[in-house]
Design a protein around this motif. Structure first.
Motif, short mmCIF file in Angstrom:
data_model
loop_
_atom_site.label_atom_id
_atom_site.label_comp_id
_atom_site.label_asym_id
_atom_site.label_seq_id
_atom_site.Cartn_x
_atom_site.Cartn_y
_atom_site.Cartn_z
N LYS A 185 -3.69 3.72 3.53
CA LYS A 185 -2.88 2.62 4.04
C LYS A 185 -3.06 1.42 3.12
O LYS A 185 -4.18 1.12 2.70
CB LYS A 185 -3.27 2.25 5.46
N ASP A 245 -1.89 -2.62 3.19
CA ASP A 245 -1.27 -3.67 4.02
C ASP A 245 -0.68 -3.07 5.30
O ASP A 245 0.44 -3.40 5.72
CB ASP A 245 -0.19 -4.41 3.22
N ASN A 246 -1.45 -2.15 5.92
CA ASN A 246 -1.08 -1.49 7.17
C ASN A 246 0.13 -0.57 7.07
O ASN A 246 0.67 -0.12 8.09
CB ASN A 246 -0.84 -2.51 8.29
N GLN A 247 0.54 -0.26 5.86
CA GLN A 247 1.63 0.69 5.67
C GLN A 247 1.07 2.00 5.12
O GLN A 247 0.30 2.00 4.14
CB GLN A 247 2.68 0.14 4.70
N ILE A 250 0.76 5.38 3.09
CA ILE A 250 1.20 5.86 1.80
C ILE A 250 0.87 7.35 1.72
O ILE A 250 -0.28 7.75 1.90
CB ILE A 250 0.52 5.12 0.64
N VAL A 279 4.71 -0.69 -1.86
CA VAL A 279 4.20 -1.52 -0.76
C VAL A 279 3.84 -2.91 -1.27
O VAL A 279 4.17 -3.92 -0.65
CB VAL A 279 2.98 -0.87 -0.10
N ARG A 280 3.13 -2.97 -2.40
CA ARG A 280 2.70 -4.26 -2.94
C ARG A 280 3.19 -4.34 -4.39
O ARG A 280 2.47 -4.03 -5.34
CB ARG A 280 1.19 -4.41 -2.87
#
Length: 238
Positions: A150, A152-154, A156, A212-213
């Motif tokens: 995960k 940032d709480n997403q 992967i 995500v980032r």
């Protein structure tokens, strides 16, 4: 030593090869289920009919081929996948790895080697499941027990090989790893894996993290050497 009663699914349309592989795996202590068609295997694996600890796939299957089956499996599961195929070209091996395979064995093959590869992958799975902890990078969580990441709480989705590579880098921030060291981290059976294969895995990991980032490139290239993990660097390396 193999994990007692681990369940291996073999998808192979040549009956003699299917039975040969199944016999050796069963002799080594594994539970084995066989399929001759990719479509039937996919249905069983994704609709709850059976659970597998590892899947062995031929590429050239009637109907749904092994590459399509692997790609479909990766949408549902991180179960380890080993290709067992007569297709020897490097492009096929790279494509298989990019689609999420953990290993690639070419025909003709040694049945004992197949068993050894299966045992090696399952040993790594047990080792990775021994703990789950945040690895010192804010927002990045690696869960070895579930092979999940995960950021940032997403969630992967990484293949098991990609997970092992990322874990190796994350646990040693700032350390430069040569490609051969990363091969050893991802595979423990001492086979030859090309630099391009490792580069391909790293490229996939980078892509998934930056989705995500986007502003941060965690895995930095060190020209002529290899890669390092830099949790605090937000500039993208070439």
């Amino acid at each position: 030593m193999s994990q007692p009663q681990a369940h291996i699914v073999v998808v192979e349309d040549e009956v003699e090869i299917q039975q040969l592989v199944a016999d050796y795996l069963q002799h080594a202590g594994f539970q084995v289920t066989t399929f001759g068609e990719g479509d039937r295997a996919l249905t069983a694996l994704t609709e709850g009919a059976l659970e597998a600890d590892l899947v062995i796939l031929d590429i050239m299957l009637p109907g749904l081929d092994g590459l399509e089956l692997c790609q479909s499996l990766r949408q549902h599961s991180q179960v380890p996948v080993v290709f067992l195929t007569a297709r020897h070209d490097e492009i096929d091996r790279l494509l298989g790895l990019r689609l999420g395979a953990d290993d690639y064995i070419c025909k003709p093959f040694s049945p004992r080697e197949v068993v050894a590869r299966v045992e090696a992958i399952l040993r790594r799975q047990r080792w990775l499941s021994s703990s789950a902890a945040e690895q010192g990078t804010p927002g990045l969580l690696l869960d070895p027990a579930a092979l999940k990441v995960k950021l940032d709480n997403q969630a992967i989705e990484l293949t098991p090989v990609e997970f092992r590579l990322l874990q190796t880098l994350v646990e040693n921030p700032g350390r430069v790893f040569r490609r051969d060291q990363l091969v050893n981290a991802a595979y423990d059976d001492y086979r030859v894996v090309s630099d391009r294969t490792i580069d391909s895995h790293i490229k996939n990991i980078r892509l998934k993290l930056t989705q995500v980032r986007a502003e941060q490139q965690f895995i930095q290239s060190v020209y002529g050497v290899g890669y390092r993990f830099e949790p605090d660097i937000s500039t993208v390396s070439p």
